[in-house]
Structure formats: structure tokens, C-alpha cells
Motif scaffolding. Structure first.
Motif, PDB file in Angstrom:
ATOM      1  N   GLU A  24     -11.748  -3.408  12.747  1.00  0.00           N
ATOM      2  CA  GLU A  24     -13.170  -3.487  12.404  1.00  0.00           C
ATOM      3  C   GLU A  24     -13.539  -4.876  11.893  1.00  0.00           C
ATOM      4  O   GLU A  24     -14.614  -5.402  12.214  1.00  0.00           O
ATOM      5  CB  GLU A  24     -13.516  -2.427  11.367  1.00  0.00           C
ATOM      6  CG  GLU A  24     -13.475  -1.019  11.909  1.00  0.00           C
ATOM      7  CD  GLU A  24     -13.562   0.039  10.823  1.00  0.00           C
ATOM      8  OE1 GLU A  24     -13.755  -0.320   9.638  1.00  0.00           O
ATOM      9  OE2 GLU A  24     -13.415   1.230  11.160  1.00  0.00           O
TER      10      GLU A  24
ATOM     11  N   ASP B 119      -6.213  11.254  16.757  1.00  0.00           N
ATOM     12  CA  ASP B 119      -7.453  10.579  16.391  1.00  0.00           C
ATOM     13  C   ASP B 119      -8.448  11.670  16.019  1.00  0.00           C
ATOM     14  O   ASP B 119      -8.864  12.464  16.870  1.00  0.00           O
ATOM     15  CB  ASP B 119      -7.957   9.748  17.566  1.00  0.00           C
ATOM     16  CG  ASP B 119      -9.250   9.027  17.265  1.00  0.00           C
ATOM     17  OD1 ASP B 119      -9.635   8.941  16.080  1.00  0.00           O
ATOM     18  OD2 ASP B 119      -9.886   8.547  18.228  1.00  0.00           O
TER      19      ASP B 119
ATOM     20  N   SER C 208      -7.052   0.090  11.478  1.00  0.00           N
ATOM     21  CA  SER C 208      -8.490   0.222  11.738  1.00  0.00           C
ATOM     22  C   SER C 208      -9.303  -0.773  10.917  1.00  0.00           C
ATOM     23  O   SER C 208     -10.298  -1.312  11.407  1.00  0.00           O
ATOM     24  CB  SER C 208      -8.959   1.652  11.481  1.00  0.00           C
ATOM     25  OG  SER C 208      -8.862   1.971  10.122  1.00  0.00           O
ATOM     26  N   ARG C 209      -8.873  -1.044   9.681  1.00  0.00           N
ATOM     27  CA  ARG C 209      -9.574  -2.049   8.867  1.00  0.00           C
ATOM     28  C   ARG C 209      -9.550  -3.405   9.541  1.00  0.00           C
ATOM     29  O   ARG C 209     -10.568  -4.098   9.612  1.00  0.00           O
ATOM     30  CB  ARG C 209      -8.910  -2.165   7.490  1.00  0.00           C
ATOM     31  CG  ARG C 209      -9.474  -1.299   6.440  1.00  0.00           C
ATOM     32  CD  ARG C 209      -9.058  -1.744   5.043  1.00  0.00           C
ATOM     33  NE  ARG C 209      -7.670  -2.140   4.943  1.00  0.00           N
ATOM     34  CZ  ARG C 209      -6.683  -1.371   4.467  1.00  0.00           C
ATOM     35  NH1 ARG C 209      -6.942  -0.162   4.060  1.00  0.00           N
ATOM     36  NH2 ARG C 209      -5.461  -1.829   4.390  1.00  0.00           N
TER      37      ARG C 209
ATOM     38  N   GLU D 264       0.831  -1.209   0.000  1.00  0.00           N
ATOM     39  CA  GLU D 264       0.000   0.000   0.000  1.00  0.00           C
ATOM     40  C   GLU D 264       0.863   1.256   0.000  1.00  0.00           C
ATOM     41  O   GLU D 264       0.535   2.242  -0.656  1.00  0.00           O
ATOM     42  CB  GLU D 264      -0.925   0.013   1.216  1.00  0.00           C
ATOM     43  CG  GLU D 264      -2.015  -1.029   1.167  1.00  0.00           C
ATOM     44  CD  GLU D 264      -2.895  -0.987   2.406  1.00  0.00           C
ATOM     45  OE1 GLU D 264      -3.280   0.131   2.815  1.00  0.00           O
ATOM     46  OE2 GLU D 264      -3.187  -2.059   2.960  1.00  0.00           O
TER      47      GLU D 264
ATOM     48  N   ARG E 296      -0.487   7.409   8.015  1.00  0.00           N
ATOM     49  CA  ARG E 296      -1.935   7.336   7.733  1.00  0.00           C
ATOM     50  C   ARG E 296      -2.294   5.991   7.120  1.00  0.00           C
ATOM     51  O   ARG E 296      -3.336   5.407   7.446  1.00  0.00           O
ATOM     52  CB  ARG E 296      -2.349   8.474   6.813  1.00  0.00           C
ATOM     53  CG  ARG E 296      -2.575   9.778   7.539  1.00  0.00           C
ATOM     54  CD  ARG E 296      -3.289  10.795   6.679  1.00  0.00           C
ATOM     55  NE  ARG E 296      -2.532  11.212   5.509  1.00  0.00           N
ATOM     56  CZ  ARG E 296      -1.666  12.220   5.476  1.00  0.00           C
ATOM     57  NH1 ARG E 296      -1.447  12.925   6.560  1.00  0.00           N
ATOM     58  NH2 ARG E 296      -1.033  12.532   4.373  1.00  0.00           N
ATOM     59  N   VAL E 297      -1.442   5.472   6.230  1.00  0.00           N
ATOM     60  CA  VAL E 297      -1.685   4.146   5.633  1.00  0.00           C
ATOM     61  C   VAL E 297      -1.680   3.085   6.724  1.00  0.00           C
ATOM     62  O   VAL E 297      -2.542   2.198   6.742  1.00  0.00           O
ATOM     63  CB  VAL E 297      -0.632   3.841   4.538  1.00  0.00           C
ATOM     64  CG1 VAL E 297      -0.669   2.385   4.131  1.00  0.00           C
ATOM     65  CG2 VAL E 297      -0.839   4.727   3.331  1.00  0.00           C
TER      66      VAL E 297
ATOM     67  N   SER F 269      -1.947  12.736  11.098  1.00  0.00           N
ATOM     68  CA  SER F 269      -1.618  11.334  11.370  1.00  0.00           C
ATOM     69  C   SER F 269      -1.245  11.103  12.831  1.00  0.00           C
ATOM     70  O   SER F 269      -1.148   9.967  13.263  1.00  0.00           O
ATOM     71  CB  SER F 269      -0.478  10.868  10.469  1.00  0.00           C
ATOM     72  OG  SER F 269       0.708  11.566  10.770  1.00  0.00           O
TER      73      SER F 269
ATOM     74  N   ARG G 256      -2.313   3.506   9.962  1.00  0.00           N
ATOM     75  CA  ARG G 256      -3.502   3.665  10.810  1.00  0.00           C
ATOM     76  C   ARG G 256      -4.744   3.118  10.114  1.00  0.00           C
ATOM     77  O   ARG G 256      -5.607   2.506  10.747  1.00  0.00           O
ATOM     78  CB  ARG G 256      -3.702   5.126  11.192  1.00  0.00           C
ATOM     79  CG  ARG G 256      -2.647   5.619  12.149  1.00  0.00           C
ATOM     80  CD  ARG G 256      -3.113   6.779  12.984  1.00  0.00           C
ATOM     81  NE  ARG G 256      -1.978   7.401  13.653  1.00  0.00           N
ATOM     82  CZ  ARG G 256      -1.372   6.928  14.721  1.00  0.00           C
ATOM     83  NH1 ARG G 256      -1.779   5.806  15.257  1.00  0.00           N
ATOM     84  NH2 ARG G 256      -0.353   7.563  15.264  1.00  0.00           N
ATOM     85  N   LYS G 257      -4.843   3.343   8.819  1.00  0.00           N
ATOM     86  CA  LYS G 257      -5.984   2.845   8.057  1.00  0.00           C
ATOM     87  C   LYS G 257      -5.990   1.313   8.040  1.00  0.00           C
ATOM     88  O   LYS G 257      -7.028   0.680   8.229  1.00  0.00           O
ATOM     89  CB  LYS G 257      -5.914   3.398   6.636  1.00  0.00           C
ATOM     90  CG  LYS G 257      -7.159   3.270   5.846  1.00  0.00           C
ATOM     91  CD  LYS G 257      -6.946   3.931   4.497  1.00  0.00           C
ATOM     92  CE  LYS G 257      -8.226   4.392   3.897  1.00  0.00           C
ATOM     93  NZ  LYS G 257      -8.031   5.005   2.595  1.00  0.00           N
ATOM     94  N   ALA G 258      -4.819   0.716   7.823  1.00  0.00           N
ATOM     95  CA  ALA G 258      -4.714  -0.744   7.815  1.00  0.00           C
ATOM     96  C   ALA G 258      -5.058  -1.312   9.190  1.00  0.00           C
ATOM     97  O   ALA G 258      -5.741  -2.340   9.301  1.00  0.00           O
ATOM     98  CB  ALA G 258      -3.311  -1.167   7.399  1.00  0.00           C
TER      99      ALA G 258
END
Length: 181
Positions: A88, A164, A84-85, A58, A77-78, A161, A80-82
């Protein structure tokens, strides 16, 4: 004659605690990610190496889209996104009575979380928000527009980044409501 090479020191405990204890947010997260992938591959940790290589993929896609190396904040940010995915997904798998898949996603989230720099503390966020509110001069009576101006001023001082965003929004709303009273 066959030689047996033994490691002089045994390998320490689990993957997460072994490789990443960085208190320096300013370090290039990309180097840490690359080192983590190499270490996971050396240790033959299939889950860790697969997870970290997917995140690294990514990051490379982000670099390609930017035309050059993306800044460290974009890489964070990448990550953190990974994270959180996967978090979830673990929650959803738990709801669907799939503990095996939830455990896998949770393990991957732990691996990614080990690379993430710490978020700013509540007091640091509150201090920066107070400065943003104090420096924000607007004549708007619409609370949403005022909130937008405050958040814009906040994010010019603080990298997105490192916080939260949901927490920042809640704190900004609470601060503005307290100032109106």
C-alpha cells in the motif's frame, strides 16, 4: 603468510530466489525468518536484513503480548500485514510521484513475500465454503447474519492466515446469492 579464503561455489542470483523455496506450509515460519535474517546479514544485504529484522521485531512483540511463543499462523498474519503495508505504501508513493520511495517499499514487499506460504487456491476455498454452507443451518432471513454464520463455519475449518479474507467474503456472498436464486 596470509591466507585467502575463497568460496568454493559462487553465490547465486538475487536474494529472493536464493533462500526461500519452501512448499511446506507446516514448517515453522519463525525458523525461516530467523534463517533469512542471518543469511541477509552474512550477505551484507542491508535492505533485506533491515526489513526482516523489523518483521522479526513485530513477531517478538507478538510473543511478548501472548506471554509465550505465538503460533505459526499468528506469525504468518504478521508477515501478511507487513507485506500489505509495504504494498500500500508503494502504491501511495507512486501516486505522489516518489518513484524512489515506491521502489524501496516494493523491494521490501518482495523480500517479505518470499517468506509467505502460498494462499489456498480458489478451488480449495470454494470447496471449503460449499461445505460450510451445507453444514450451516440457520433460520435467519437477514443475509448478513447468514453470511456471518457461513464465514464462522468456514474459519473453524480453515486457518485465516492461509486465505485472503476479502476473496473469501466475496466468494461466500456469491455462493449464498446463487443458492437463493
Amino acid at each position: 603468510m596470509h591466507y585467502v579464503f575463497r568460496r568454493s561455489m559462487p553465490r547465486p542470483g538475487p536474494f529472493v530466489s536464493r533462500y526461500f523455496h519452501s512448499n511446506h506450509v507446516n514448517l515453522d515460519i519463525r525458523n525461516e525468518l530467523n534463517a533469512a535474517v542471518k543469511m541477509a546479514m552474512k550477505d551484507r544485504d542491508l535492505v533485506a536484513s533491515t526489513t526482516l529484522r523489523s518483521v522479526l521485531s513485530e513477531v517478538h512483540s507478538l510473543d511478548k503480548a501472548a506471554g509465550s511463543k505465538a503460533p505459526s499462523s499468528a506469525v504468518v498474519r504478521v508477515l501478511r500485514k507487513a507485506f500489505s503495508r509495504r504494498t500500500e505504501s508503494a502504491i501511495e508513493f507512486t501516486k505522489c510521484s516518489r518513484p524512489d520511495l515506491a521502489a524501496k517499499e516494493s523491494r521490501e514487499a518482495e523480500i517479505i513475500a518470499a517468506l509467505l506460504p502460498p494462499l489456498l487456491s480458489e478451488s480449495e476455498v470454494d470447496h471449503a465454503l460449499a461445505e460450510a454452507v451445507g453444514g450451516c443451518t440457520t433460520d435467519d432471513v437477514n443475509p448478513r447474519k447468514v453470511l456471518g454464520h457461513v464465514l464462522k463455519a468456514f474459519y473453524t475449518k480453515v486457518d485465516k492466515s492461509n486465505v485472503d479474507s476479502d476473496f473469501v467474503k466475496r466468494r461466500a456472498e456469491a455462493l449464498l446469492n446463487a443458492n437463493r436464486s
